[in-house]
Scaffold this active site. Structure first.
Site, PDB file in Angstrom:
ATOM      1  N   LYS A 134     -10.988  -1.200  10.145  1.00 26.72           N
ATOM      2  CA  LYS A 134     -10.994  -2.381   9.273  1.00 26.72           C
ATOM      3  C   LYS A 134     -11.317  -3.634  10.075  1.00 26.72           C
ATOM      4  CE  LYS A 134      -7.495  -0.543   6.085  1.00 26.72           C
ATOM      5  NZ  LYS A 134      -8.248  -0.022   4.937  1.00 26.72           N
ATOM      6  N   GLN A 167      -4.756  -5.338   6.656  1.00 22.76           N
ATOM      7  CA  GLN A 167      -5.719  -6.268   6.049  1.00 22.76           C
ATOM      8  C   GLN A 167      -5.807  -7.597   6.770  1.00 22.76           C
ATOM      9  OE1 GLN A 167      -7.842  -5.538   3.688  1.00 22.76           O
ATOM     10  NE2 GLN A 167      -7.033  -3.471   3.424  1.00 22.76           N
ATOM     11  N   HIS A 197       0.874  -1.179   0.000  1.00 22.32           N
ATOM     12  CA  HIS A 197       0.000   0.000   0.000  1.00 22.32           C
ATOM     13  C   HIS A 197       0.915   1.235   0.000  1.00 22.32           C
ATOM     14  CE1 HIS A 197      -2.937   2.890   1.656  1.00 22.32           C
ATOM     15  NE2 HIS A 197      -3.877   2.019   1.370  1.00 22.32           N
ATOM     16  N   ASP A 218       2.838  -4.697   8.042  1.00 21.08           N
ATOM     17  CA  ASP A 218       1.629  -3.891   7.896  1.00 21.08           C
ATOM     18  C   ASP A 218       0.440  -4.853   7.986  1.00 21.08           C
ATOM     19  OD1 ASP A 218      -0.652  -2.718   6.873  1.00 21.08           O
ATOM     20  OD2 ASP A 218       0.290  -1.984   5.034  1.00 21.08           O
ATOM     21  N   CYS A 277      -4.609   2.436  -3.761  1.00 18.89           N
ATOM     22  CA  CYS A 277      -3.418   3.018  -3.133  1.00 18.89           C
ATOM     23  C   CYS A 277      -2.230   2.070  -3.267  1.00 18.89           C
ATOM     24  CB  CYS A 277      -3.662   3.360  -1.665  1.00 18.89           C
ATOM     25  SG  CYS A 277      -4.888   4.640  -1.466  1.00 18.89           S
TER      26      CYS A 277
END
Lengths: 418, 150
Positions: free
Chosen positions: A237, A214, A134, A211, A375
């Site tokens: 999220k 997700q 991202h 990261d 993104c």
């Protein structure tokens, strides 16, 4: 695909119809059609448990945190710190002070990029990211490289959307200071082998940031088993409020890293000559935090923990397989990202219908999808597409909704091809 | 009529499938690159303008959604033979129409078949798609190198 009957669509794993009643928005209509919400990779919907807890807190219990010796403040501080404990339990660290609240993954990565680099990255050093990050895990590192005179190296990705691990190993050197990769690619759904990535980075003395934007609400996690040094997540999220998220950081690193945002609450003592800093996590939490949002995040964690992360993961994999199967039946549709190990994200492209037209046409059917570069422009460039349409599923989605998507896509293709 | 038919009218679908004047013009006098970072719509617009200020040829090339491509295609057919000044007037009316600030069915106008894009005003996220080529055309006339919708 063989014509499946309705009973096949009822999962033995979760009572989805019952779960859907927990989410008020899921009974709404869009353009007169029942809402089919498939943009969970961007943001998830909120259950009553979160909505009501935030309402109750704001109505009856709200006060600032950490700084007052009165009842409202003490209670708010208690709830605030209880959520920190819940996050620690969710991510698998026994030390809740390794959890720093931030506004979300973007701020968490920026915090690490800027603070870690000031202490540990010098001219000639190297930072490794991947080709499927991202922008939030790309741009901060580009800036760090410019500021510190370091070099950015990129792990290439195979045609199926998997990181090429042999190439990763070649990129590692005694100059590598940090490796920053996502756990799950937001653009492709690839689940990256983060345990192996961490092991190889540590073998040469580099640190690792994962990261987790997700992955946090979809995979069962344990940062200590992964052995990573930093892990980031976003509350919105994972069925919680927006504007709140966090960072797991290994305590010895958090202790050594300089503060990032500075001001109130992050200090031990301030005189006009000198300031001493508070210990982590307070050192990284300057200013009044989003208190109600933290309380809401706690309710969201309780909610998903009650359902069970194992069940969520298993059911969402079922949705992924089913969705992949029905979308493959749409003439000319190409799925971008076919990694062996994927989370419940399907990115797709059609030569006749541009992703933005897909999004508008699906919206008319009540189906909310994301279309664009997600993104992740370097990912789009790698796969030779300007953009993709993306269906990202949650445990509240049903197989019938994916049938509806596939049928609406067939209609759109027919309309555009004539 | 489904709501989306208002946007994806047959003429628009047809121009998307078979865009007119869809090529790089070698002997253009003016050109400009237009980019919509939100959608990734990406076009080069070419104009050949005579000494008398009349547009002799218009073409475009690039990629993007159906709305952006059909809009560019229709624009190229519409502007040939018009003066630069006329093309600015068309741009202004077109832009106001897609923003919902100008109703060609109620006011005198020079839009002709471009009225097809009136329905775009009901799709706020698609207004930039329809107007990108027009901004880029004006950018070319004004000798800008590139135009972005952001």
């Amino acid at each position: 695909m063989a014509d499946t009957n309705v009973t096949d669509k009822v999962s033995p794993i979760l009572d989805v119809d019952k779960i859907r009643q927990d989410f008020p928005v899921l009974s709404k209509t869009i353009h007169g059609k029942p809402l089919i919400y498939l943009d969970n990779g961007a943001t998830t919907q909120k259950p009553w448990a979160v909505i009501n807890r935030v309402k109750e807190f704001d109505s009856d219990e709200y006060g600032t945190v950490r700084r007052g010796a009165y009842k409202l403040c003490e209670d708010s501080t208690k709830y605030y710190e209880e959520t920190r404990q819940k996050v620690a339990d969710l991510l698998g660290t026994p030390n809740k002070n390794e959890i720093v609240f931030t506004s979300g993954t973007t701020q968490s990565i920026n915090l690490v990029a800027h603070s870690f680099s000031r202490r540990f990255i010098n001219e000639g050093d190297e930072i490794i990211i991947s080709n499927i990050e991202h922008h939030a895990n790309t741009v901060p590192w580009q800036i760090v490289c410019q500021e510190r005179g370091a070099k950015l190296k990129v792990i290439p990705v195979s045609d199926s959307g998997e990181l090429i691990m042999e190439e990763y190993e070649k990129l590692l050197s005694d100059k590598t200071r940090i490796v920053a990769v996502n756990h799950v690619s937001n653009a492709l759904g690839t689940v990256n082998p983060v345990r192996e990535i961490t092991e190889k980075a540590h073998a040469i003395g580099a640190k690792v940031l994962i990261d987790g934007a997700q992955s946090t609400p979809h995979l069962k996690l344990n940062v200590k088993e992964l052995d990573c040094d930093f892990y980031t997540f976003s509350g919105h999220k994972m069925y919680g409020p927006s504007g709140i998220g966090g960072l797991y950081g290994r305590m010895e690193l958090l202790e050594e890293m300089p503060p990032y945002v500075t001001g109130g609450d992050m200090i031990m003592q301030v005189t006009l000559e000198k300031t001493t800093y508070a210990k982590p996590p307070a050192k990284f939490e300057a200013g009044t935090p989003p208190i109600s949002q933290v309380v809401g995040l706690g309710a969201a964690i309780d909610y998903i923990t009650n359902i069970g992360l194992d069940k969520i993961f298993d059911y969402e994999l079922e949705l992924l397989e089913y969705g992949t199967e029905v979308l493959k039946q749409v003439p000319g549709l190409r799925i971008i990202g076919n990694a062996k190990d994927k989370a419940s994200i399907i990115s797709f492209y059609h030569d006749s219908v541009h992703p933005h037209d897909i999004v508008t046409l699906m919206d008319q059917e009540g189906i909310e999808l994301r279309g664009g570069h997600h993104c992740a422009q370097p990912t789009m460039i790698r796969f030779g597409v300007p953009a993709t349409a993306r269906a990202s599923m949650s445990f509240y989605n049903k197989k019938e909704e994916l049938d509806a998507l596939a049928e609406a896509m067939k209609k759109a293709v027919k309309m555009f091809e004539g | 009529m489904a709501y989306s038919d208002e946007l994806y009218q047959q003429v628009i679908i047809e121009h998307n499938k078979k865009p007119r004047n869809f090529f790089d013009m070698e002997d253009s006098t003016h050109n400009c690159h237009g980019y919509n970072p939100l959608c990734g719509d990406d076009y080069e617009i070419y104009l050949k303008i005579g000494d008398d200020g009349i547009i002799q040829a218009v073409s475009f090339n690039g990629s993007g959604c159906a709305i952006s491509k059909a809009s560019a295609s229709l624009m190229t057919t519409f502007l040939i033979g018009k003066s630069v000044e006329e093309s600015r007037t068309v741009f202004e009316q077109f832009h106001k129409m897609v923003l919902g600030e100008f109703d060609p069915d109620k006011s005198e106008n020079v839009l002709g078949k471009l009225k097809l894009f009136k329905g775009v005003q009901n799709f706020p996220s698609r207004i930039k798609c329809a107007s990108l080529c027009w901004h880029t055309m004006v950018g070319a006339v004004d000798k800008n190198e590139t135009v972005s919708t952001e």
